[in-house]
Design an enzyme around this catalytic site. Structure first.
Site, mmCIF file in Angstrom:
data_model
loop_
_atom_site.group_PDB
_atom_site.id
_atom_site.type_symbol
_atom_site.label_atom_id
_atom_site.label_comp_id
_atom_site.label_asym_id
_atom_site.label_seq_id
_atom_site.Cartn_x
_atom_site.Cartn_y
_atom_site.Cartn_z
ATOM 1 N N GLY A 164 0.818 -1.219 0.000
ATOM 2 C CA GLY A 164 0.000 0.000 0.000
ATOM 3 C C GLY A 164 0.841 1.253 0.000
ATOM 4 O O GLY A 164 0.697 2.107 0.875
ATOM 5 N N SER A 190 1.243 3.625 -2.569
ATOM 6 C CA SER A 190 1.019 4.608 -3.643
ATOM 7 C C SER A 190 0.505 5.950 -3.135
ATOM 8 O O SER A 190 0.335 6.878 -3.924
ATOM 9 C CB SER A 190 0.053 4.035 -4.682
ATOM 10 O OG SER A 190 -1.228 3.823 -4.113
ATOM 11 N N TYR A 225 -12.192 -1.661 12.705
ATOM 12 C CA TYR A 225 -10.832 -1.096 12.572
ATOM 13 C C TYR A 225 -9.971 -1.284 13.825
ATOM 14 O O TYR A 225 -8.907 -1.901 13.772
ATOM 15 C CB TYR A 225 -10.949 0.386 12.202
ATOM 16 C CG TYR A 225 -9.630 1.065 11.964
ATOM 17 C CD1 TYR A 225 -8.859 0.766 10.839
ATOM 18 C CD2 TYR A 225 -9.133 2.026 12.854
ATOM 19 C CE1 TYR A 225 -7.650 1.399 10.611
ATOM 20 C CE2 TYR A 225 -7.924 2.661 12.627
ATOM 21 C CZ TYR A 225 -7.182 2.341 11.509
ATOM 22 O OH TYR A 225 -5.975 2.968 11.296
HETATM 23 N N1 NAP Z 1 -4.194 8.143 8.108
HETATM 24 C C1 NAP Z 1 -4.316 8.030 9.418
HETATM 25 O O1 NAP Z 1 -4.795 8.939 10.112
HETATM 26 C C2 NAP Z 1 -3.890 6.763 10.103
HETATM 27 C C3 NAP Z 1 -3.881 6.745 11.512
HETATM 28 C C4 NAP Z 1 -3.495 5.598 12.176
HETATM 29 C C5 NAP Z 1 -3.109 4.487 11.451
HETATM 30 N N2 NAP Z 1 -3.114 4.528 10.085
HETATM 31 C C6 NAP Z 1 -2.705 3.327 9.370
HETATM 32 O O2 NAP Z 1 -1.689 3.632 8.443
HETATM 33 C C7 NAP Z 1 -1.815 2.790 7.284
HETATM 34 C C8 NAP Z 1 -1.890 3.650 6.030
HETATM 35 O O3 NAP Z 1 -2.926 4.570 6.175
HETATM 36 P P1 NAP Z 1 -3.201 5.720 5.086
HETATM 37 O O4 NAP Z 1 -4.139 6.671 5.725
HETATM 38 O O5 NAP Z 1 -1.921 6.190 4.505
HETATM 39 O O6 NAP Z 1 -4.022 4.826 4.004
HETATM 40 P P2 NAP Z 1 -4.664 5.147 2.609
HETATM 41 O O7 NAP Z 1 -4.690 6.586 2.276
HETATM 42 O O8 NAP Z 1 -5.930 4.416 2.605
HETATM 43 O O9 NAP Z 1 -3.596 4.450 1.604
HETATM 44 C C9 NAP Z 1 -3.490 3.103 1.599
HETATM 45 C C10 NAP Z 1 -2.549 2.596 0.516
HETATM 46 O O10 NAP Z 1 -2.801 1.190 0.437
HETATM 47 C C11 NAP Z 1 -3.312 0.844 -0.851
HETATM 48 N N3 NAP Z 1 -4.351 -0.169 -0.625
HETATM 49 C C12 NAP Z 1 -5.539 -0.009 0.007
HETATM 50 N N4 NAP Z 1 -6.199 -1.173 0.041
HETATM 51 C C13 NAP Z 1 -5.418 -2.089 -0.591
HETATM 52 C C14 NAP Z 1 -5.546 -3.473 -0.867
HETATM 53 N N5 NAP Z 1 -6.627 -4.158 -0.497
HETATM 54 N N6 NAP Z 1 -4.529 -4.093 -1.516
HETATM 55 C C15 NAP Z 1 -3.424 -3.410 -1.898
HETATM 56 N N7 NAP Z 1 -3.248 -2.104 -1.656
HETATM 57 C C16 NAP Z 1 -4.234 -1.451 -1.002
HETATM 58 C C17 NAP Z 1 -3.838 2.161 -1.440
HETATM 59 O O11 NAP Z 1 -3.836 2.151 -2.862
HETATM 60 P P3 NAP Z 1 -5.111 1.564 -3.691
HETATM 61 O O12 NAP Z 1 -6.328 2.216 -3.106
HETATM 62 O O13 NAP Z 1 -4.828 1.935 -5.105
HETATM 63 O O14 NAP Z 1 -5.096 0.099 -3.481
HETATM 64 C C18 NAP Z 1 -2.802 3.138 -0.884
HETATM 65 O O15 NAP Z 1 -1.594 3.049 -1.608
HETATM 66 C C19 NAP Z 1 -3.047 1.922 7.539
HETATM 67 O O16 NAP Z 1 -2.662 0.697 8.110
HETATM 68 C C20 NAP Z 1 -3.844 2.739 8.538
HETATM 69 O O17 NAP Z 1 -4.690 1.955 9.349
HETATM 70 C C21 NAP Z 1 -3.508 5.637 9.406
#
Ligand code: NAP
Length: 250
Positions: free
Chosen positions: A14, A16, A151
């Site tokens: 993930g 991108s 979640y």
């Molecule tokens: N953002 C926050 O506030 C936050 C806070 C605490 C923890 N986190 C954790 O940090 C991590 C990343 O969060 P983020 O906010 O950066 O996420 P995000 O914006 O949803 O980005 C997720 C990345 O994963 C890819 N992805 C999503 N589903 C996928 C799948 N089924 N198979 C392959 N690739 C997939 C997406 O690309 P595609 O959609 O093209 O697949 C994208 O590159 C997660 O584990 C999240 O729980 C985030």
């Protein structure tokens, strides 16, 4: 401090956008080579190109981590094309989906598959293999933005599994650590969306962060890269919280 990552083979799921992309970029800045995946091809290719411009060898695959055969093949291709695997970062999550089965398929099972498939490659790493699980502060509290949703519950399960793996993989020289971000904001991400569509909710969460702002992807990425690096050679089973003081606990 030299993190000792030059030429390391690093797999990030993930990657991108958001936190995963920042993690891949920070590893590339440290001289590592990368295997990255996501479902949608154009942003993945754009990320891969940008990492190559930083000097990294990059393997990019568009796949869904819920497809365990594709994920296993990706691990093996990454190890073959990068000359081994030193680091695996499990970053994908189903996020705020209310679907429990999807959360298990997207968060939990891919982590177990990744570790299982990468284990021998990591054990063969001359730097010492490392796994980093991207969890969340939602794993350890139940009020907003957590709540009775899949979640936080699946993140808590993953924390437990990562801590147990840290003990069982230590004799093979493989470290397993968790990074738990609090709310992290970037354009195109969930918090930027909430900022625009539900400003009161956004402001309420921000007001609980002593730093007075949400975090940035690169602030999470630096913690991940440190934990994955030989500079953290005696750190395993840890959960590094990156939240500007959001969690109120000892
Ligand atoms: N953002 C926050 O506030 C936050 C806070 C605490 C923890 N986190 C954790 O940090 C991590 C990343 O969060 P983020 O906010 O950066 O996420 P995000 O914006 O949803 O980005 C997720 C990345 O994963 C890819 N992805 C999503 N589903 C996928 C799948 N089924 N198979 C392959 N690739 C997939 C997406 O690309 P595609 O959609 O093209 O697949 C994208 O590159 C997660 O584990 C999240 O729980 C985030």
């Amino acid at each position: 401090m030299d993190l000792g990552l030059r030429g390391a083979g690093v797999l990030v799921t993930g990657a991108s956008r958001g936190i995963g992309r920042a993690i891949a970029e920070t590893f590339a800045e440290e001289g590592a080579d990368l295997a990255i995946c996501a479902r949608s091809r154009p942003p993945l290719e754009e990320t891969a190109e940008q990492l190559r411009e930083r000097g990294a060898t990059v393997v990019a695959r568009d796949l869904d981590v819920a497809d365990s055969a594709a994920l296993r093949a990706f691990v093996d291709t990454a190890a073959a094309e990068l000359g081994g695997l030193d680091v695996v970062v499990s970053n994908v999550s189903a996020g705020s989906s209310a679907d429990w089965e999807q959360a298990l398929r997207t968060d939990v099972l891919p982590f177990t598959t990744l570790v299982e498939q990468a284990r021998e490659h990591l054990a063969a790493s001359r730097r010492g293999g490392a796994v980093v699980l991207i969890s969340s502060t939602s794993a350890v509290h139940v009020t907003a933005p957590s709540g009775p949703k899949p979640y936080g519950a699946v993140k808590a399960a993953l924390n437990h599994h990562a801590a147990a793996l840290a003990r069982t993989l230590a004799p093979r020289g493989v470290r397993v650590n968790t990074v738990s971000p609090g709310p992290i904001e970037f354009e195109g991400g969930g918090w930027a969306r909430r900022r625009d569509t539900d400003p009161d909710y956004y402001a309420g969460v921000r007001s609980r962060i002593p730093y007075g702002r949400l975090g940035r992807p690169e602030e999470v990425a630096r913690a991940v890269v440190f934990l994955a690096s030989p500079a953290a050679s005696f750190v395993t089973g840890a959960d590094l919280v990156v939240d500007g003081g959001f969690l109120d606990r000892v």
